[in-house]
Design an enzyme around this catalytic site. Structure first.
Site, PDB file in Angstrom:
ATOM      1  N   GLU A   1       0.835  -1.204   0.000  1.00  0.00           N
ATOM      2  CA  GLU A   1       0.000   0.000   0.000  1.00  0.00           C
ATOM      3  C   GLU A   1       0.868   1.251   0.000  1.00  0.00           C
ATOM      4  OE1 GLU A   1      -3.221  -0.336  -1.168  1.00  0.00           O
ATOM      5  OE2 GLU A   1      -3.300  -1.802   0.453  1.00  0.00           O
TER       6      GLU A   1
ATOM      7  N   SER B   1     -13.558   1.551  -7.329  1.00  0.00           N
ATOM      8  CA  SER B   1     -14.725   1.779  -8.178  1.00  0.00           C
ATOM      9  C   SER B   1     -14.461   2.869  -9.212  1.00  0.00           C
ATOM     10  CB  SER B   1     -15.941   2.145  -7.317  1.00  0.00           C
ATOM     11  OG  SER B   1     -15.683   3.281  -6.513  1.00  0.00           O
TER      12      SER B   1
ATOM     13  N   ASP C   1      -4.293   0.569  -9.504  1.00  0.00           N
ATOM     14  CA  ASP C   1      -5.704   0.227  -9.655  1.00  0.00           C
ATOM     15  C   ASP C   1      -6.077   0.037 -11.118  1.00  0.00           C
ATOM     16  OD1 ASP C   1      -5.682   0.627  -6.955  1.00  0.00           O
ATOM     17  OD2 ASP C   1      -6.877   2.461  -6.992  1.00  0.00           O
TER      18      ASP C   1
END
Length: 391
Positions: free
Chosen positions: A36, A130, A176
């Site tokens: 991360e 998303s 992502d």
């Protein structure tokens, strides 16, 4: 009724009937198993695409208008392709497909009018990407329908990252978009974010499952301290560069972090980045050797680092992780995504899944007053046409 039939019925109800065929596409969300805040620091990440995601339905029009509608948001936009598109706060979620449309036009893709309908089971603001899924889905749909713009999947991920950086204004990394474009069923991706070299690693978890745990506390990257953390990493890199000419913070040594960064906050931020990058490398080695329990230990260490050194977890994520680790059969847990709310993941023995979800849900609600949602993660392929994902 199948998912495709239900989606086409909703599409027709909103846009009306036409003789033109309706094409269906699917973009997955992603979880990051470990790594991360290493992506924009030029390090390694280890994401996987998951079967939760967003469907997109597209039908050609005979004019120069693109109509957008989201089943989930209950809103949309009408876009005139003759106009230059700009990001406006009042346009909300539609800024993401708008940015892709503008950047594809700038790339030379000759777009035509179409009706576009979005619907998904991927929770927004939950750390499952998303926004990146919406960007990649839009780019893939338009390229597939109106001709090749010359972008392969890696270049498409790069373009969508550029949209998010420049058009939306979020200084995110490439992970992502890359995972959603390049995902491979039953595999995670070891990605070097500096060079974009990557390797598919079989995800064999030895009678364990990955469980996504949603805090149901939404967060918006532009409203969080995400950009602040990036600035702190840049400041730490600038100091270390005065002593050694490295390109990215992940290239620093722990000795340099501890010895050269006098400001405690910058030292903590850099310590997380450098140690997390090493955890990714170690995690892949452990999984290749079948050491699933040891991988779970790295997940825990990653969360502790994000909690204390990078300070991006928050009450809800910490409570979920702590309650997860108290349940027998859970061998690892950590936040995933940018933090400040969103989701965590846990590595749980298959036979303990029901008890795990029940106990963690009750414990989390008792402390936070919120009800968590749980999704056993099915590792899926990247964006594709005509996919059906009911899991």
């Amino acid at each position: 009724m199948s998912i495709h039939a239900e989606l086409k019925m909703k599409f027709t109800k909103h846009f009306g009937d036409s003789k033109q065929p309706v094409s269906i596409f699917f973009a997955p969300g992603r979880v990051n198993l470990i790594g991360e805040y290493t992506d924009f620091n030029g390090g390694y990440v280890f994401p996987a695409a998951v079967s939760l995601g967003i469907w997109g339905l597209l039908r050609r029009r005979t004019d120069g208008v693109i109509q957008l509608h989201s089943d989930n948001a209950g809103s949309g936009a009408v876009i005139d392709l003759k106009q230059t598109l700009v990001c406006r706060q009042e346009d909300g979620w539609t800024n993401y497909p708008k940015g892709v449309i503008q950047y594809l036009v700038d790339q030379g893709l000759l777009l035509q009018g179409c009706d576009v309908f979005f619907s998904g089971n991927l929770p927004t603001g939950a750390g499952l990407s998303s926004s990146a899924a919406l960007l990649i889905l839009t780019a893939y749909m338009l390229q597939t329908t109106f001709g090749n713009s010359g972008l392969d999947r890696v270049a498409m991920a790069q373009l969508c990252r550029k949209v998010e950086n420049e058009f939306i204004g979020v200084n995110c990394g490439i992970m992502d978009h890359f995972a959603i474009a390049m995902g491979h069923k039953h595999h995670a991706i070891l990605l070097d974010c500096n060079t974009l070299t990557h390797e598919y690693i079989p995800l064999s978890l030895d009678n364990h499952s990955l469980v996504i745990m949603n805090t149901n506390k939404k967060r918006e990257l532009t409203d969080s301290k995400y950009n602040e953390r990036r600035q702190e990493c840049d400041q730490a890199l600038a100091i270390i560069r005065k002593h050694r000419g490295i390109e990215h913070l992940c290239q620093a040594t722990m000795a340099e972090v501890e010895g050269l960064l006098e400001q405690p906050v910058l030292r903590k931020r850099a310590r997380h980045v450098v140690s997390e990058n090493q955890r990714v490398i170690d995690a892949v080695s452990l999984l290749r050797a079948g050491e699933v329990s040891a991988f779970g230990g790295l997940m825990i260490a990653s969360h502790r680092s994000l909690q204390t050194d990078f300070e991006v977890s928050g009450l809800e994520l910490d409570v979920l992780v702590e309650h997860a680790l108290q349940v027998p059969g859970c061998i690892g847990a950590r936040m995933t995504g940018a933090g400040f709310g969103g989701c965590a993941i846990a590595l749980v023995e298959n036979q303990a899944l029901d008890k795990f979800m029940q106990q963690v849900r009750l414990g989390y609600q008792a402390v936070t007053g919120r009800i968590a949602d749980f999704y056993p993660a099915i590792v899926a392929d990247g964006v594709e046409r005509g996919a059906i994902h009911e899991g």
